[in-house]
Write an enzyme that holds these catalytic residues in place. Structure first.
Site, PDB file in Angstrom:
ATOM      1  N   PRO A 194       0.860  -1.196   0.000  1.00 26.61           N
ATOM      2  CA  PRO A 194       0.000   0.000   0.000  1.00 26.61           C
ATOM      3  C   PRO A 194       0.891   1.239   0.000  1.00 26.61           C
ATOM      4  O   PRO A 194       1.284   1.745   1.050  1.00 26.61           O
ATOM      5  CB  PRO A 194      -0.792  -0.138   1.303  1.00 26.61           C
ATOM      6  CG  PRO A 194       0.104  -0.934   2.205  1.00 26.61           C
ATOM      7  CD  PRO A 194       0.891  -1.852   1.315  1.00 26.61           C
ATOM      8  N   ASP A 214       6.163   2.647   1.593  1.00 27.52           N
ATOM      9  CA  ASP A 214       5.216   1.627   2.035  1.00 27.52           C
ATOM     10  C   ASP A 214       4.515   2.155   3.290  1.00 27.52           C
ATOM     11  O   ASP A 214       5.152   2.334   4.336  1.00 27.52           O
ATOM     12  CB  ASP A 214       5.969   0.326   2.333  1.00 27.52           C
ATOM     13  CG  ASP A 214       5.033  -0.837   2.628  1.00 27.52           C
ATOM     14  OD1 ASP A 214       3.900  -0.592   3.069  1.00 27.52           O
ATOM     15  OD2 ASP A 214       5.456  -2.004   2.437  1.00 27.52           O
ATOM     16  N   HIS A 215       3.207   2.381   3.183  1.00 27.52           N
ATOM     17  CA  HIS A 215       2.472   2.998   4.293  1.00 27.52           C
ATOM     18  C   HIS A 215       2.331   2.054   5.483  1.00 27.52           C
ATOM     19  O   HIS A 215       1.890   2.479   6.570  1.00 27.52           O
ATOM     20  CB  HIS A 215       1.082   3.454   3.817  1.00 27.52           C
ATOM     21  CG  HIS A 215       0.721   4.825   4.279  1.00 27.52           C
ATOM     22  ND1 HIS A 215       0.917   5.253   5.576  1.00 27.52           N
ATOM     23  CD2 HIS A 215       0.173   5.892   3.631  1.00 27.52           C
ATOM     24  CE1 HIS A 215       0.507   6.502   5.690  1.00 27.52           C
ATOM     25  NE2 HIS A 215       0.055   6.935   4.526  1.00 27.52           N
ATOM     26  N   ARG A 216       2.714   0.791   5.332  1.00 36.12           N
ATOM     27  CA  ARG A 216       2.642  -0.135   6.458  1.00 36.12           C
ATOM     28  C   ARG A 216       3.769   0.101   7.461  1.00 36.12           C
ATOM     29  O   ARG A 216       3.637  -0.238   8.645  1.00 36.12           O
ATOM     30  CB  ARG A 216       2.702  -1.580   5.967  1.00 36.12           C
ATOM     31  CG  ARG A 216       1.537  -2.008   5.102  1.00 36.12           C
ATOM     32  CD  ARG A 216       1.758  -3.399   4.526  1.00 36.12           C
ATOM     33  NE  ARG A 216       2.925  -3.434   3.642  1.00 36.12           N
ATOM     34  CZ  ARG A 216       3.370  -4.547   3.051  1.00 36.12           C
ATOM     35  NH1 ARG A 216       2.756  -5.703   3.276  1.00 36.12           N
ATOM     36  NH2 ARG A 216       4.416  -4.490   2.253  1.00 36.12           N
ATOM     37  N   CYS A 251       5.480   3.151   7.935  1.00 37.28           N
ATOM     38  CA  CYS A 251       5.523   4.495   8.504  1.00 37.28           C
ATOM     39  C   CYS A 251       4.357   5.317   7.980  1.00 37.28           C
ATOM     40  O   CYS A 251       3.668   4.923   7.038  1.00 37.28           O
ATOM     41  CB  CYS A 251       6.849   5.189   8.177  1.00 37.28           C
ATOM     42  SG  CYS A 251       7.085   5.565   6.425  1.00 37.28           S
TER      43      CYS A 251
END
Length: 480
Positions: free
Chosen positions: A269, A450-452, A454
Site C-alpha cells: 500500500p 510503504d504505508h505499512r 511508517c
C-alpha cells in the site's frame, strides 16, 4: 557398470528459478576437468558461465541454445574418468568398459576430492583449471562430429580470445550479438585493449556507415522485409483489427522486472510525497570542487546518495523490510525488520533492461567512495557481469530519472524494499530568494513509501531532510 554423473542446473541467485541457455562451451565427447566452464546461461540478472563440478567425458548435453531451463533440472551428464565413452543421449545405454585402469580411477578420485560443488564463476572449487581437451574420438563420436566441424569449433574458440592475451575473452554478450547477426569474429579488428573485440565493433560491422551516392544514380528499391516480419504483418489482432508487426517473448530481465513490479503493486500500500528543491548551492559546491580537483570530483548523484544514507539513519523505518512472522495467536503475522546499515540501490538503464545494483554498506562511504562504487557497478551491470548479491541485496533505492529529461515520477517500490526516492532533472526556474525573484537550479524529489512501515510524518521528515541537505550541502556535509 559406472553410470554418468548428472549435473543439475544450480541455484544462480536469490529468487531465480530459471535461466536461458545461451551457448554450450563443450561438446559431447569433450574431456573436462573440475571447474571448467561448460555453458553460458543468462538469468534475469546477469550472464554467467557455469563450471562443472565433475571431471570426465561429456556424455549428454541437456538442452539447446535459446532454451529456458529450470533450476534443479539436468544440465549436463559427465562420464567419470576411466568409464565408458560419451553417449549420444540420456536414453542411450552406457557401455561398461572392459577394464578400469587404476591410474585413471585414482585421477578421478583426486579430482572429485577437489570439487566443492560451488558452481558459479568466482566461487568455484579449488584446484580447478578449466582446461579443455578433446578425447580420442570413438567411431560413434566421429560419426556424430565430423573433423571439419571440430576444426571449425576450435577456430571459433581461438577467434574469441584476444591474440597474445590468453585470459582476455570476448564478452558473451558480444559473442551472442555476433552469432545472432551471422558475424564472423575472425573478420573483425577489435578496438579494445590488446585487440579485444567490443560491442561497438560488432555494431559497426552490422550497420556500416551509409555510402553517399550522386543524385539520380541510386535505383529505387523495394524495402526488404524478413520472412518473420512479413508473416507477423499478415497476422491481425482480433480486438483492434490492426495488423501485428511483431511479437517479443517476455523473458530474462524484462520478465523479472514485470513480475517484481506486479508483486510490488499488489502487495504494497504505497503513498507518494514530493517537493521542489533549490539545488543551486549543491551545483556550485560541486563546480568549486571540480575546479580544484577535476579528476576526483564526485557526481551530483553521489552527493545525493550521501544525503540519503544520512537521512535513512535518522528515519530507519524507510530502511526496513516486512516479512512473515509465522503463526501467532491471531494467525499468520508480519513483522518489520530493521537493518544495521544501508545497502543503497540505484536504478541503471542497460541494453538488457532496468537493473538495480546496490552499494553495500553505503552509509559508511564518503561521497567520493560512493561515486567510485556507483560508476563501477554501472559498468558491471551494463556488461552483464553483475553477481546476484550485487543485484539483490538493496535496502532502499535511489532513482535518478532526471537523466531521461523528466521532472518527476511516481516510481514503483523495488519489492521487498519499502521506499524509493526519485530525482528529477535540474533546470533553471524562477525562485523567490530573500523576497526577490531569481533564477535558480531547481529539481524535484519524489518519495514513494510503504504505508505499512511508517506514516506521512516520517516520510515527509526524511524527504525534507534530503531536500535541506541539497539546499545547504556545506553545513550538512560538515556534520556527516
Amino acid at each position: 557398470m559406472r553410470e554418468p554423473k548428472v549435473f543439475l542446473l544450480p541455484d544462480l541467485g536469490e529468487g531465480l528459478t530459471e535461466a536461458e541457455l545461451v551457448s554450450w562451451l563443450v561438446k559431447v565427447g569433450d574431456e573436462i576437468r573440475v571447474d571448467q566452464p561448460i555453458a553460458e546461461v543468462e538469468t534475469a540478472k546477469s550472464m554467467v558461465e557455469v563450471p562443472s563440478p565433475y571431471a570426465g567425458t561429456v556424455a549428454v548435453l541437456h538442452g539447446e541454445p535459446g532454451q529456458t531451463l529450470d533450476v534443479g533440472k539436468p544440465l549436463i551428464s559427465v562420464m567419470p574418468v576411466g568409464a565408458a565413452p560419451a553417449v549420444e543421449s540420456a536414453a542411450a545405454p552406457v557401455a561398461e568398459p572392459a577394464a578400469t585402469q587404476d591410474a585413471a580411477a585414482e585421477t578421478y578420485r583426486e579430482e572429485e576430492k577437489a570439487g566443492s560443488g560451488n558452481v558459479l564463476i568466482g566461487y568455484g572449487t579449488p584446484g580447478g583449471h578449466g582446461v579443455a581437451r578433446r578425447t580420442r574420438a570413438s567411431k560413434r563420436a566421429v560419426a556424430q562430429v565430423p573433423e571439419a566441424e571440430k576444426a571449425a569449433d576450435d577456430l571459433l574458440l581461438m577467434r574469441t580470445r584476444v591474440p597474445g592475451k590468453l585470459g582476455a575473452v570476448i564478452s558473451p554478450l558480444v559473442r551472442r550479438m555476433a552469432r545472432d547477426h551471422g558475424v564472423d569474429l575472425g573478420d573483425l579488428q577489435g578496438s579494445g585493449a590488446s585487440g579485444l573485440i567490443m560491442r561497438r565493433d560488432v555494431e559497426a560491422f552490422i550497420k556500416p556507415a551509409p555510402v553517399v551516392e550522386p543524385a539520380g544514380t541510386r535505383p529505387v528499391e523495394t524495402p526488404a522485409v524478413s520472412t518473420d516480419v512479413a508473416a507477423a504483418i499478415t497476422d491481425t489482432d482480433a480486438r483492434t483489427g490492426l495488423g501485428i508487426s511483431g511479437r517479443t517473448a517476455v523473458r530474462g530481465v524484462r520478465k523479472a522486472v514485470a513480475a517484481n513490479m506486479a508483486r510490488s503493486r499488489s502487495e504494497i500500500p504505497e503513498a507518494t510525497v514530493w517537493v521542489d528543491v533549490d539545488a543551486t548551492a549543491l551545483v556550485e559546491l560541486r563546480a568549486a570542487l571540480k575546479n580544484a580537483d577535476p579528476d576526483h570530483t564526485p557526481g551530483l548523484l553521489a552527493f545525493i546518495a550521501r544525503f540519503v544514507t544520512a537521512g535513512l539513519k535518522r528515519f530507519p523505518e524507510l530502511n526496513s523490510r516486512i516479512v512473515s512472522a509465522g503463526d501467532t495467536a491471531g494467525g499468520a503475522g508480519q513483522e518489520i525488520v530493521a537493518f544495521d546499515g544501508v545497502n543503497l540501490g540505484f536504478a541503471a538503464q542497460t541494453d538488457r533492461g532496468l537493473m538495480v545494483p546496490s552499494v553495500r554498506n553505503a552509509d559508511k562511504l564518503s561521497a567520493r567512495e560512493l561515486d567510485a562504487e556507483i560508476r563501477r557497478l554501472t559498468g558491471v551491470v551494463r556488461e552483464g557481469k553483475a553477481t546476484p548479491a550485487e543485484l539483490g541485496s538493496g535496502t532502499f533505492t535511489l532513482n535518478n530519472y532526471g537523466v531521461f529529461g523528466v521532472d518527476g515520477s511516481a516510481a514503483i517500490i523495488n519489492h521487498p524494499e519499502v521506499g524509493i526516492l526519485g530525482v528529477g532533472r535540474i533546470i533553471d526556474k524562477p525562485w523567490v530568494v530573500n523576497g526577490e525573484l531569481a533564477v535558480r537550479k531547481v529539481t524535484e524529489l519524489t518519495l514513494t513509501f510503504d504505508h505499512r512501515v511508517c506514516d506521512g510524518g516520517t516520510a515527509g521528515g526524511f524527504l525534507r531532510f534530503v531536500a535541506d541537505a541539497i539546499e545547504n550541502p556545506g553545513s550538512v556535509l560538515a556534520d556527516l
